[in-house]
Scaffold this active site. Structure first.
Site, PDB file in Angstrom:
ATOM      1  N   CYS A  28      56.594  41.471  64.540  1.00 17.48           N
ATOM      2  CA  CYS A  28      57.267  40.258  64.091  1.00 17.48           C
ATOM      3  C   CYS A  28      56.693  38.988  64.729  1.00 17.48           C
ATOM      4  CB  CYS A  28      58.762  40.356  64.373  1.00 17.48           C
ATOM      5  SG  CYS A  28      59.571  41.704  63.487  1.00 17.48           S
ATOM      6  N   GLU A  69      45.502  50.711  42.427  1.00 21.67           N
ATOM      7  CA  GLU A  69      46.960  50.664  42.503  1.00 21.67           C
ATOM      8  C   GLU A  69      47.571  52.045  42.285  1.00 21.67           C
ATOM      9  OE1 GLU A  69      49.148  48.248  43.337  1.00 21.67           O
ATOM     10  OE2 GLU A  69      47.402  47.108  43.929  1.00 21.67           O
TER      11      GLU A  69
END
Length: 353
Positions: free
Chosen positions: A202, A40
């Site tokens: 999308c 991370e």
């Protein structure tokens, strides 16, 4: 927003992730708080493809908290060379020492304790808690901000405190109580692979039917960019000083500030008489001075124009005898032993051809 719509968002996202999500990344194969934390931190401001080899080398060198805590900071910085944002590496080392001495080499599973550690913000803490501990904590990294600003058509720059607070509330509302580790990976994956900054895909998105930006064809308007400002330009001089042995002089920079903790060529203000300054400091003679091609390096808040001077000197002993932050180093293998900023790596390549 209805709870039914919230459930639809997370359930559709989880269904998509179980079929299409990324599950073979090195930090996913052996999931521990330590490995999640390292990944991370590396993934902040850095693409996955860039991080993978760095992560693998880092874990190989520092497989656990204790090894990292006991490592010399130079070793840590050397394994970070080229990854940028070097404060991240310094904070990793500081945090490892805290974990070693205060938490017996273990990560606490409490949000307040984790965010109190150097270099760990709320989103990174949320990722550690959700992925490694299966605790329900939202995250809000860059990918998640992009997904949520489009899904809800949130106007304004996400870095604005008011907008960010709103996004945190939305992130929390979407985070499920079950399968939280999967969900956290899923929403990060959605932003990284489909809901990209440019050319979002999308048609493949699992939440497009309830996405406001998709419905209104406004995907490219979100998230709004930070108001741009013209970055100032600063000038500096790098003295690439070479002794008779063919070694180069490097300086260990202070632990804070630009390139903190890294090794760099001695730096001088632009416009001073370099020959005289070097001869005064080394108590020796500059026998050859050559200008190399300028290097431009851009930070988040300014452009730095570096004028490199390759300077050969007669003697090396007097300069570093009482200066432990200076070392003469073999120019061929410097990058194998020291953490170096990118401009220094660039200039070292000049001596390898």
């Amino acid at each position: 927003m209805s709870s039914q719509l919230q459930d639809k968002f997370s359930s559709n996202l989880l269904d998509w992730f179980r079929i299409n999500g990324r599950k073979g990344l090195p930090w996913q194969l052996e999931r521990t708080p330590y490995r999640v934390w390292i990944s991370e931190i590396m993934l902040q401001q850095t693409q996955v493809t860039t991080v993978i080899p760095y992560f693998e080398r880092f874990i190989d060198a520092f497989p656990d908290v204790q090894t990292l805590a006991n490592a010399d900071i130079d070793q840590v910085m050397q394994h970070w060379t080229g990854l940028g944002y070097y404060a991240r590496a310094r904070n990793l080392h500081k945090t490892a020492n805290i974990l070693h001495h205060k938490y017996v080499n273990q990560f606490p599973d409490n949000l307040a304790c984790i965010v109190a550690l150097p270099g760990i913000g709320r989103s990174t803490a949320g990722a550690i808690l959700s992925i490694a501990f299966e605790k329900r904590e939202p995250i809000l990294d860059g990918n998640v901000k992009r997904v949520l600003t489009r899904y809800h058509e949130i106007a304004g720059w996400p870095g604005n405190k008011k907008i960010e607070d709103k996004l945190w509330r939305l992130a929390d509302s979407h985070t499920p109580y079950d399968n939280v580790a999967e969900y956290t990976q899923a929403i990060m994956d959605l932003g990284a692979t489909l809901c990209k900054r440019s050319k979002p895909e999308c048609d493949l998105c699992p939440v497009r039917k309830t996405c406001l930006a998709f419905s209104n064809n406004t995907q490219t308007k979100y998230p709004e960019r930070k108001p741009q400002k013209i970055l100032p330009i600063k000038n500096t001089v790098f003295a690439i000083i070479e002794n008779k042995k063919g070694q180069l002089l490097l300086e260990n920079r202070p632990p804070t500030g630009i390139w903190g903790g890294l090794w760099c060529f001695p730096e001088f203000n632009h416009g001073i008489n370099i020959d005289e300054t070097i001869e005064h400091q080394l108590h020796t003679k500059c026998v050859q001075v050559n200008e190399l091609e300028e290097v431009k390096h851009t930070f988040s808040h300014f452009h730095l124009i570096i004028k490199p001077l390759h300077i050969k000197v007669d003697d090396d002993a007097l300069y570093v005898k009482d200066k432990p932050n200076y070392q003469w180093l073999d120019k061929i293998n410097i990058e194998l032993s020291k953490g170096l900023p990118k401009p220094v790596l660039t200039l070292l390549n000049h001596f390898k051809h």
